[in-house]
Design an enzyme around this catalytic site. Structure first.
Site, PDB file in Angstrom:
ATOM      1  N   GLU A   9     -22.494  16.164  24.717  1.00  0.00           N
ATOM      2  CA  GLU A   9     -23.501  16.859  25.077  1.00  0.00           C
ATOM      3  C   GLU A   9     -23.054  17.651  26.262  1.00  0.00           C
ATOM      4  O   GLU A   9     -23.418  18.664  26.529  1.00  0.00           O
ATOM      5  CB  GLU A   9     -25.009  16.718  25.407  1.00  0.00           C
ATOM      6  CG  GLU A   9     -25.802  15.665  23.770  1.00  0.00           C
ATOM      7  CD  GLU A   9     -25.116  13.957  24.524  1.00  0.00           C
ATOM      8  OE1 GLU A   9     -24.269  13.574  25.151  1.00  0.00           O
ATOM      9  OE2 GLU A   9     -26.269  13.549  24.120  1.00  0.00           O
ATOM     10  N   ASP A  82     -25.791  11.139  22.795  1.00  0.00           N
ATOM     11  CA  ASP A  82     -26.620  10.144  23.493  1.00  0.00           C
ATOM     12  C   ASP A  82     -27.527   9.254  21.853  1.00  0.00           C
ATOM     13  O   ASP A  82     -27.563  10.117  20.379  1.00  0.00           O
ATOM     14  CB  ASP A  82     -27.832  10.473  24.268  1.00  0.00           C
ATOM     15  CG  ASP A  82     -27.709  11.340  25.768  1.00  0.00           C
ATOM     16  OD1 ASP A  82     -26.058  10.786  25.702  1.00  0.00           O
ATOM     17  OD2 ASP A  82     -28.102  12.302  26.106  1.00  0.00           O
ATOM     18  N   ASP A  84     -30.660   8.062  21.517  1.00  0.00           N
ATOM     19  CA  ASP A  84     -32.244   8.269  21.146  1.00  0.00           C
ATOM     20  C   ASP A  84     -32.077  10.045  19.857  1.00  0.00           C
ATOM     21  O   ASP A  84     -30.958  10.633  19.737  1.00  0.00           O
ATOM     22  CB  ASP A  84     -32.922   8.996  22.304  1.00  0.00           C
ATOM     23  CG  ASP A  84     -32.264   9.976  22.619  1.00  0.00           C
ATOM     24  OD1 ASP A  84     -31.596  10.942  22.545  1.00  0.00           O
ATOM     25  OD2 ASP A  84     -32.420  10.109  24.016  1.00  0.00           O
ATOM     26  N   GLU A  86     -33.357  12.586  19.786  1.00  0.00           N
ATOM     27  CA  GLU A  86     -32.500  14.129  20.674  1.00  0.00           C
ATOM     28  C   GLU A  86     -30.677  13.966  19.796  1.00  0.00           C
ATOM     29  O   GLU A  86     -30.113  15.237  19.605  1.00  0.00           O
ATOM     30  CB  GLU A  86     -32.423  15.146  21.176  1.00  0.00           C
ATOM     31  CG  GLU A  86     -33.616  15.006  21.899  1.00  0.00           C
ATOM     32  CD  GLU A  86     -34.691  16.413  21.113  1.00  0.00           C
ATOM     33  OE1 GLU A  86     -33.061  16.802  20.966  1.00  0.00           O
ATOM     34  OE2 GLU A  86     -35.657  16.713  20.710  1.00  0.00           O
ATOM     35  N   TYR A 284     -28.565   4.266  29.984  1.00  0.00           N
ATOM     36  CA  TYR A 284     -29.786   5.449  29.631  1.00  0.00           C
ATOM     37  C   TYR A 284     -30.733   5.878  30.502  1.00  0.00           C
ATOM     38  O   TYR A 284     -31.450   4.970  29.880  1.00  0.00           O
ATOM     39  CB  TYR A 284     -29.026   5.506  27.910  1.00  0.00           C
ATOM     40  CG  TYR A 284     -29.954   6.773  27.537  1.00  0.00           C
ATOM     41  CD1 TYR A 284     -29.156   8.294  27.968  1.00  0.00           C
ATOM     42  CD2 TYR A 284     -31.006   6.918  26.272  1.00  0.00           C
ATOM     43  CE1 TYR A 284     -29.867   8.875  26.917  1.00  0.00           C
ATOM     44  CE2 TYR A 284     -31.037   8.175  26.087  1.00  0.00           C
ATOM     45  CZ  TYR A 284     -30.831   9.310  26.451  1.00  0.00           C
ATOM     46  OH  TYR A 284     -31.257   9.797  26.017  1.00  0.00           O
ATOM     47  N   HIS A 329     -32.540   0.406  23.739  1.00  0.00           N
ATOM     48  CA  HIS A 329     -32.568  -0.779  24.064  1.00  0.00           C
ATOM     49  C   HIS A 329     -32.697  -1.293  25.063  1.00  0.00           C
ATOM     50  O   HIS A 329     -32.389  -3.089  25.452  1.00  0.00           O
ATOM     51  CB  HIS A 329     -31.846  -1.826  22.988  1.00  0.00           C
ATOM     52  CG  HIS A 329     -31.700  -0.881  21.394  1.00  0.00           C
ATOM     53  ND1 HIS A 329     -32.460  -0.732  21.181  1.00  0.00           N
ATOM     54  CD2 HIS A 329     -30.866   0.266  20.583  1.00  0.00           C
ATOM     55  CE1 HIS A 329     -32.465   0.575  19.506  1.00  0.00           C
ATOM     56  NE2 HIS A 329     -31.278   0.839  19.585  1.00  0.00           N
TER      57      HIS A 329
END
Length: 832
Positions: A9, A82, A84, A86, A284, A329
C-alpha cells in the site's frame, strides 16, 4: 525484467521490502485503496443486493495504469497489503481492477516487515479471503447508506452542510452526554482534615482523618479538641502486596498510553506507529490482540535474564478480552527486542521507547511491595482517627523498566511510593500542624482523545482501524473541539492548629480547568439531540456494538453480508422518510428573556452560519435582529445580559492614524476594523469591553507583522505566522519558511532562495500569465494545459507551444470557445 511483482500500500513499505528480496522481485505501491464508491453519488444498487459500484479514484488512474502494465509483464503478482480487512479489500480491488488471473496471483500477509517474515510469507501464500473482503464491504456500504440518507435530513432540519456518520455520531453522543452531566452537576462541599505528626526521632509523616465534616462549626470543634489532645501511634498494619505488569500494547492501549506519557494525539500516535512499522521496527500497529509470539517471548526472556538477572524473568502469555478480536494475531511489539532504541526522528524514538519498555516489562516478574497503614490515636477522641498510609518496594520486578500511567482521564505521571518512617505502637507523636480545609466534589471529567478511545472499546463500538479517523472526523465536522479551559477561582474556608494556636483563613482554588479535552460545540449538541430524538436505533450504543459483532460474524464466514444489510436498511430507510416528512426543525432554541428596550423575546439558537442570538420573532413582518456569539460563548449557557451586549456591536472606538476604528463580531469571530483592514481580536479580549488603546495595540501588532522586511524584483516582502507555521508573502504568494531558516533574522540570501524555490514550483503549475487581460495558462492534471479567463476555460491542443504563446494567440483560442458557446445557444433556440 523481474518475474515477480509485489504490490503493497505505501512507498515506505515498498522501499523496506525491496531490500529483502532479490533481483527477481519488483516492489511497487498502490498508495492505499485504488478503487472506492464514487464521491458524488451513493454508488450502491440497493435493489440488486446492495451491489457496490466501484470506480478507480481519479488520482489513482496513473498508478493503476502503471500497475496494470507491470502485472502483464510479470509471471507472478504478489498482493502484499496489510492483513486486516482494509488490507484484504485493497488486495481484492487490485485483483479485480488489474484483471489478474488466479493461477498467476498470490496473496501474502505478514505481521512485521523483517527479512524472515517476508521470506516466510513468500513461502506460504494463500488466496484472497472473501469473508474479510465482505466484512469490509459491509461496513463501507452500511456507513455510506447512513451518511447519504441521514445527512440531507440534517441539511433540511438543522443547518446546511452538516453530515452524519454511524460510529462518529455515537462518539459525539458520548461527549455531549458527558457535557450535559457537567452542566447539571452541583458541587457539594465538605471539610477534610490532614495532620503532620513528628516522632521523637524528628521524622515527620502525614495522616488523614478518616472522617469528613459537613459544616465548618463541626470542623472547628474537632480542631479545638486536637488543641488539648495527646497523640500516639495506634495500630500498625503491614501487608505484603504485589503488582503485575500490563499486557503488551494493542492499538487502543497504545493510543491511551502515548496520550498520557507523551502527550500525543490519537492521530499522531497512529501516524508515527505506521512509520515505525513501515521501517520494519515494530509489528503491525492495528490490532486488538495482546498475544506475543513464542519467538518474541523467548527473545524477551533472554534479554531480561542477560541484563537484569534470572529473578526478573517471568514468562507470561496474555489473551485478548475484546470480543471478536481479529485485526491481527499479535500485540504491538518491536521486531528486534535487543534493539533498545529506534526511529528516524524524536517522535518515532519516543514511541518506540514506549513500545519496547511495555513489551519487555510484560515478560518480567511481579513487583513485591509492603503496604503499611498506621493509626494515630487521640487521647480525647475515640470515634475518629488519623490514618497514614505508605508502601515500600521490596522487589521492583517489572517496575525497573516500566510503569503504566494511572488513567484519570488525563495525562498523569506514574504514582510514586510513600515511605513511612519506622515507629512502634504507643510512640508519642507531636502534632506539627493540623489543617482542616474545605473541599468540593468535582464534576465528571471530560473525555480526552485517549479516554474516548477507551470508552468506545469498552462499549464495543468501532475497531482498531476506526478509532483515530472517528475522532479526527468529529473534530473536522466542528461537532467537537479540543479545549483548554482556564477555570474559575473560588475561596475555600480553612482552619489550622499550629504551635497550639488556632487560625482561621481562606485559600484560593482554581476549579473547572481542563487541558486538551473534548467539548461539544453548539452545532454538535443540536445535531446530537436531533439524532437521538429521531434516530434512536442508530444512536443506541448497544445497537452500534451489535453491528460491529455482525461484521465480525461476516469476517468469520458465519453471516451473509447481503442479509445483514437488508435487515438494517428496511427499517432505517422508513425511519429516514418519516423524519424527513414529519420532524420539526431543530435549532436548539432557548428563550433567554425579553429585551428591555423593545419588549421582544431574546433567543439563543443555531442559525445558517452557526450559533447566534436573536431579538424578535422570525414569523413577524418586522425582521428580527441577529448577532453571532463570541468564541467562548455557547447557546446552552449564555445569559440574557451577555446576549444583549452582543447587540451593542459594531461599536465605534474612535480614530487612529486618521483611520476610523470599530469592533464587531463576524462569521470568523470578533475583529477590529481599521480603515479597510479586518484584524482578528485575540481570544482573551472581549469585543464588548475593548477600548481604543487595546485596539491600537492589536492594530500595531498587525501592521508590524505586515510591514515589509525586504524588496525583491520591485515587490515588497512581508512575513507572518499562520496555521501552517511561519511564512513570507511576496507577489500575493504565501511561502512557508522551514526550520532550516532563522525566521527572526532572514537574510537577503534566504529571501531570494525562498522566492526562487517558490517560483520554480509555481512555474510547474502556472506556465504563463497575461496579467493585464486577466488570462492565465495553467498546467492541468494530465500534463495538458488550459487557458483560463474568468469562468471560461479552454483545453489547449497538444501541438500548441504554450511556453512561447503570445497574448494574441491565447485570445484567439478563447474567442473560439466563446463563439462555439454562442452558436450552441442559437441552435438550442432554433430547435425550440
Amino acid at each position: 525484467m523481474p518475474k515477480n511483482l509485489v504490490i503493497v500500500e505505501s512507498p515506505a513499505k515498498a522501499k523496506t521490502i525491496q531490500k529483502y528480496l532479490g533481483e527477481d522481485f519488483r516492489v511497487e505501491s498502490s498508495f492505499g485503496h485504488i478503487a472506492d464508491l464514487p464521491k458524488k453519488n451513493m454508488g450502491i444498487d440497493i435493489s440488486n443486493n446492495f451491489e457496490p459500484i466501484y470506480e478507480i479514484s481519479p488520482d489513482k488512474k496513473e498508478v493503476v495504469a502503471k500497475l496494470r502494465r507491470l502485472s502483464k509483464e510479470a509471471s507472478v503478482v504478489w498482493l502484499a497489503s496489510d492483513e486486516d480487512r482494509e488490507g484484504e479489500a485493497i488486495a481484492w480491488h487490485l485483483y479485480q481492477q488489474l484483471g489478474l488471473k488466479a493461477n498467476e496471483t498470490k496473496r501474502i500477509v505478514f505481521n512485521e516487515i523483517t527479512k524472515k517474515a517476508i521470506l516466510n510469507a513468500i513461502e506460504n501464500p494463500r488466496e484472497i479471503d472473501e469473508n474479510l473482503v465482505n466484512a469490509q464491504q459491509a461496513r463501507r456500504i452500511l456507513d455510506r447508506l447512513v451518511g447519504f440518507e441521514m445527512s440531507p435530513v440534517l441539511w433540511k432540519k438543522v443547518k446546511p452542510g452538516l453530515s452524519a456518520g454511524r460510529v462518529q455520531s455515537v462518539a459525539v453522543r458520548l461527549i455531549v452526554e458527558r457535557e450535559k452531566e457537567i452542566l447539571d452537576f452541583t458541587p457539594e462541599n465538605s471539610f477534610k482534615v490532614t495532620g503532620d505528626f513528628q516522632l521523637k526521632s524528628g521524622e515527620i509523616f502525614s495522616a488523614h482523618l478518616n472522617h469528613d465534616f459537613e459544616d465548618f462549626s463541626s470542623l472547628r470543634k474537632f480542631i479545638e479538641k486536637c488543641q488539648s489532645a495527646e497523640f500516639s501511634v495506634g495500630e500498625i498494619d503491614k501487608k505484603l502486596g504485589k503488582r503485575n505488569p500490563s499486557a503488551p500494547f494493542t492499538t487502543s492501549t497504545l493510543q491511551q498510553e502515548a496520550s498520557r506519557k507523551l502527550g500525543f494525539s490519537v492521530t499522531r500516535t497512529m501516524r508515527v506507529a505506521q512509520q515505525l512499522y513501515e521501517s520494519g521496527l515494530i509489528t503491525y500497529m492495528r490490532t486488538d490482540s495482546v498475544n506475543l509470539s513464542s519467538e518474541a517471548i523467548s527473545a524477551a526472556s533472554h534479554y531480561i535474564e542477560e541484563n537484569f538477572g534470572k529473578e526478573y524473568k517471568q514468562v507470561r502469555k496474555y489473551t485478548s478480552k475484546t470480543k471478536g478480536a481479529q485485526e491481527a494475531h499479535e500485540a504491538i511489539r518491536p521486531t528486534n527486542l535487543r534493539m533498545e532504541q529506534g526511529g528516524a526522528d524524536a517522535s518515532q524514538q519516543r514511541l518506540y521507547d514506549l513500545i519496547w519498555k511495555r513489551t519487555i516489562a510484560s515478560q518480567m516478574a511481579e513487583a513485591k511491595l509492603e503496604k503499611t497503614t498506621i493509626d494515630v490515636d487521640m487521647s480525647n477522641q475515640k470515634k475518629h482517627v488519623f490514618r497514614g498510609k505508605g508502601e515500600v518496594v521490596l522487589f521492583d520486578g517489572f517496575l525497573r523498566v516500566y510503569q503504566e500511567s494511572t488513567d484519570d482521564d488525563e495525562m498523569v505521571q506514574p504514582k510514586g511510593m510513600t515511605i513511612l518512617p519506622p515507629m512502634e505502637k504507643g510512640d508519642v507523636l507531636i502534632p506539627n500542624s493540623i489543617l482542616g480545609l474545605e473541599k468540593f466534589t468535582r464534576h465528571p471529567a471530560r473525555y480526552s482523545e485517549a479516554s474516548l478511545v477507551k470508552k468506545l472499546e469498552e462499549l464495543g463500538i468501532g475497531r482498531p482501524s476506526t478509532y483515530a479517523p472517528t475522532i479526527s472526523t468529529i473534530q473536522k465536522r466542528k461537532y467537537v473541539e479540543i479545549v483548554n479551559l482556564e477555570g474559575e477561582k473560588r475561596k475555600l474556608k480553612a482552619i489550622r492548629l499550629e504551635k497550639q494556636k488556632i487560625k482561621e483563613f481562606t485559600e484560593n482554588e482554581t476549579f473547572g480547568a481542563d487541558k486538551r479535552k473534548l467539548k461539544p460545540t453548539d452545532v454538535g449538541i443540536v445535531v446530537n439531540d436531533f439524532l437521538v430524538n429521531y434516530f434512536k436505533n442508530i444512536m443506541d450504543y448497544q445497537f452500534t456494538a451489535k453491528v460491529e459483532e455482525d461484521f465480525d460474524e461476516i469476517a468469520a464466514g458465519k453471516e451473509d453480508w447481503f442479509k445483514i444489510l437488508d435487515e438494517f436498511y428496511g427499517s432505517f430507510h422508513k425511519n429516514v422518510t418519516d423524519v424527513e416528512e414529519n420532524a420539526d426543525r431543530a435549532t436548539g432554541e432557548r428563550l433567554l428573556g425579553k429585551d428591555p428596550e423593545t419588549g421582544k423575546n431574546v433567543y439563543a439558537r443555531i442559525g445558517r452560519y452557526g450559533a447566534m442570538v436573536q431579538i424578535g420573532e422570525t414569523e413577524k413582518e418586522e425582521k428580527p435582529k441577529f448577532s453571532g456569539l463570541n468564541p467562548n460563548q455557547n447557546i446552552s449557557t449564555i445569559t440574557l445580559e451577555e446576549a444583549l451586549k452582543l447587540f451593542e456591536l459594531p461599536k465605534d472606538l474612535g480614530e487612529y492614524k486618521k483611520e476610523p476604528v470599530s469592533v464587531n463580531v463576524g462569521r470568523y469571530g470578533p475583529y477590529v476594523k481599521f480603515g479597510e483592514k479586518y484584524i482578528s481580536l485575540p481570544k482573551d479580549l472581549d469585543p464588548n469591553e475593548v477600548n481604543l488603546v487595546q485596539a491600537q495595540e492589536v492594530i500595531d501588532a498587525k501592521l508590524k507583522e505586515e510591514a515589509p522586511i525586504a524588496e525583491y524584483e520591485g515587490k515588497e516582502v512581508t512575513k507572518g505566522t499562520g496555521r501552517f507555521g511561519p511564512f513570507i508573502k511576496w507577489n500575493n504568494w504565501f511561502i512557508n519558511v522551514s526550520k532550516k531558516y532563522d525566521f527572526d533574522n532572514l537574510s537577503s540570501k534566504d529571501i531570494k532562495e525562498l522566492i526562487e524555490a517558490k517560483k520554480k514550483k509555481e512555474n510547474e503549475k502556472i506556465v504563463k500569465v497575461f496579467e493585464k487581460e486577466g488570462i492565465r495558462i495553467e498546467k492541468a492534471r494530465w500534463k495538458r494545459h488550459n487557458i483560463i479567463q474568468g469562468k471560461t476555460k479552454v483545453e489547449v491542443a497538444k501541438d500548441v507551444d504554450v511556453l512561447n504563446m503570445t497574448l494574441e494567440e491565447a485570445q484567439k483560442i478563447l474567442a473560439t470557445k466563446t463563439t462555439k458557446k454562442s452558436a450552441n445557444k442559437k441552435t438550442k433556440k432554433t430547435k425550440k
